[in-house]
Design a protein around this motif. Sequence first.
Motif, mmCIF file in Angstrom:
data_model
loop_
_atom_site.group_PDB
_atom_site.id
_atom_site.type_symbol
_atom_site.label_atom_id
_atom_site.label_comp_id
_atom_site.label_asym_id
_atom_site.label_seq_id
_atom_site.Cartn_x
_atom_site.Cartn_y
_atom_site.Cartn_z
ATOM 1 N N VAL A 111 46.498 45.069 38.156
ATOM 2 C CA VAL A 111 47.603 45.000 37.191
ATOM 3 C C VAL A 111 47.463 46.254 36.325
ATOM 4 N N PHE A 112 48.571 47.036 36.238
ATOM 5 C CA PHE A 112 48.523 48.317 35.525
ATOM 6 C C PHE A 112 49.532 48.282 34.380
ATOM 7 N N ASP A 113 49.229 48.966 33.255
ATOM 8 C CA ASP A 113 50.209 49.019 32.156
ATOM 9 C C ASP A 113 51.147 50.213 32.354
ATOM 10 N N GLU A 114 52.044 50.443 31.366
ATOM 11 C CA GLU A 114 53.061 51.514 31.515
ATOM 12 C C GLU A 114 52.404 52.878 31.675
ATOM 13 N N GLU A 115 51.213 53.017 31.113
ATOM 14 C CA GLU A 115 50.546 54.330 31.235
ATOM 15 C C GLU A 115 49.594 54.384 32.428
ATOM 16 N N ASN A 116 49.844 53.447 33.369
ATOM 17 C CA ASN A 116 49.023 53.389 34.593
ATOM 18 C C ASN A 116 47.555 53.093 34.341
ATOM 19 N N ARG A 117 47.284 52.476 33.172
ATOM 20 C CA ARG A 117 45.887 52.049 32.945
ATOM 21 C C ARG A 117 45.679 50.720 33.656
ATOM 22 N N LEU A 118 44.542 50.621 34.328
ATOM 23 C CA LEU A 118 44.209 49.373 35.007
ATOM 24 C C LEU A 118 43.780 48.354 33.961
ATOM 25 N N ILE A 119 44.478 47.190 33.920
ATOM 26 C CA ILE A 119 44.114 46.229 32.867
ATOM 27 C C ILE A 119 43.502 44.942 33.414
ATOM 28 N N GLU A 120 43.665 44.699 34.702
ATOM 29 C CA GLU A 120 43.091 43.470 35.254
ATOM 30 C C GLU A 120 43.149 43.493 36.787
ATOM 31 N N ILE A 121 42.258 42.718 37.408
ATOM 32 C CA ILE A 121 42.426 42.393 38.830
ATOM 33 C C ILE A 121 42.811 40.918 38.862
ATOM 34 N N LYS A 122 43.947 40.616 39.446
ATOM 35 C CA LYS A 122 44.394 39.217 39.554
ATOM 36 C C LYS A 122 44.119 38.732 40.966
ATOM 37 N N GLU A 123 43.448 37.589 41.079
ATOM 38 C CA GLU A 123 43.114 37.045 42.400
ATOM 39 C C GLU A 123 44.300 36.290 42.993
ATOM 40 N N LYS A 124 44.726 36.680 44.164
ATOM 41 C CA LYS A 124 45.771 35.990 44.927
ATOM 42 C C LYS A 124 46.918 35.477 44.060
ATOM 43 N N PRO A 125 47.615 36.406 43.358
ATOM 44 C CA PRO A 125 48.708 35.962 42.467
ATOM 45 C C PRO A 125 49.867 35.376 43.273
ATOM 46 N N LYS A 126 50.270 34.166 42.915
ATOM 47 C CA LYS A 126 51.337 33.473 43.664
ATOM 48 C C LYS A 126 52.636 34.271 43.609
ATOM 49 N N ASN A 127 53.369 34.281 44.700
ATOM 50 C CA ASN A 127 54.701 34.890 44.805
ATOM 51 C C ASN A 127 54.728 36.417 44.684
ATOM 52 N N ILE A 128 53.560 37.054 44.569
ATOM 53 C CA ILE A 128 53.566 38.524 44.468
ATOM 54 C C ILE A 128 53.540 39.107 45.879
ATOM 55 N N THR A 129 54.523 39.963 46.171
ATOM 56 C CA THR A 129 54.561 40.588 47.497
ATOM 57 C C THR A 129 54.047 42.037 47.394
ATOM 58 N N ASP A 130 54.922 42.987 46.990
ATOM 59 C CA ASP A 130 54.476 44.387 46.871
ATOM 60 C C ASP A 130 53.431 44.520 45.778
ATOM 61 N N ALA A 131 52.293 45.040 46.120
ATOM 62 C CA ALA A 131 51.218 45.159 45.118
ATOM 63 C C ALA A 131 50.173 46.144 45.619
ATOM 64 N N TYR A 132 49.234 46.473 44.721
ATOM 65 C CA TYR A 132 48.106 47.316 45.099
ATOM 66 C C TYR A 132 46.861 46.449 45.121
ATOM 67 N N CYS A 133 46.313 46.255 46.309
ATOM 68 C CA CYS A 133 45.124 45.394 46.377
ATOM 69 C C CYS A 133 43.857 46.235 46.241
ATOM 70 N N ALA A 134 42.859 45.616 45.626
ATOM 71 C CA ALA A 134 41.553 46.281 45.476
ATOM 72 C C ALA A 134 40.835 46.128 46.811
ATOM 73 N N ILE A 135 40.576 47.227 47.477
ATOM 74 C CA ILE A 135 39.936 47.148 48.794
ATOM 75 C C ILE A 135 38.418 46.979 48.632
ATOM 76 N N GLY A 136 37.746 46.737 49.726
ATOM 77 C CA GLY A 136 36.317 46.441 49.668
ATOM 78 C C GLY A 136 35.426 47.662 49.591
ATOM 79 N N ALA A 137 35.683 48.498 48.596
ATOM 80 C CA ALA A 137 34.834 49.668 48.334
ATOM 81 C C ALA A 137 34.729 49.809 46.819
ATOM 82 N N TYR A 138 33.518 49.889 46.304
ATOM 83 C CA TYR A 138 33.302 49.903 44.857
ATOM 84 C C TYR A 138 32.143 50.840 44.554
ATOM 85 N N ILE A 139 32.298 51.609 43.478
ATOM 86 C CA ILE A 139 31.162 52.429 43.029
ATOM 87 C C ILE A 139 30.791 51.944 41.622
#
Length: 241
Positions: free
Chosen positions: A143-171
Amino acid sequence: MKGIILAGGSGTRLHPLTVAVNKHLLPVGAKPMVLRCLEKLIGGDIEEIAIVTNPEYVSNFSALLKSGKKYNCDITYKVQDEPGGIAQALSLCENFVGGDNCTVLLGDNMFDDSIKDDIINFNGDCKLFFKHVPDGFRYGVGVFDEENRLIEIKEKPKNITDAYCAIGAYIYNNSVFENIKKIEPSYRGELEISSVNNIYIKSEEYKVDYKFLESWWTDAGTIESYERANLYAYDEYSSTI
Ligand code: TTP
């Protein structure tokens, strides 16, 4: 920088393929799935890599990868007694990582973009990677704000189709292990990596960076996505001949 490949879990969605074989040892194109992750980590100049897997499969991984010498790295094998979630699997690497940073890959995720520069130039506290998907309700999505800041990762949000998913790579910096200790098991009874990522994202203490992948990404955890992974691998192979 240390590297970690999480290759435990149950793989139930791939049954019967994964009844007697660990998911990450299944072939994708011309190589076992786990080798693709190993190559990403080695490509980021990582020389010490831990593989976390189930007790019954440690010997299969060590038969394949041995000490890591052939791949110019040093491999440590960690045993996850029960599949307690991705964050629980990662917690087993606390001593392995020590005071270092770590790049963590889910063994069933495959992607084409290079993350070499992200690994080598990492100087924040946490870096996440996102990919556009048409079925956001299946994933942990950013979930990103107007300034493209990442504000949250939402798990399996109902009814959301187009989205950016967090892939399985983390540093991560090495606060990741303290942060895992702060989280509670989810409704699935697992320690979820999204809970850890949300601690980083929501605390002012941490600098979180992210990048959108441009080329293909897929997991290989369902029959459909496993087939997709093989199609990508085939395209990759046929473009080299
Ligand atoms: P998942 O695909 O979420 O879980 P799974 O592999 O158990 O499969 P299924 O849901 O079909 O039963 O796991 C994503 C990745 O994380 C996978 O590559 C394995 C890894 N993992 C672990 O290493 N330990 C765990 O306890 C879990 C749940 C996953």
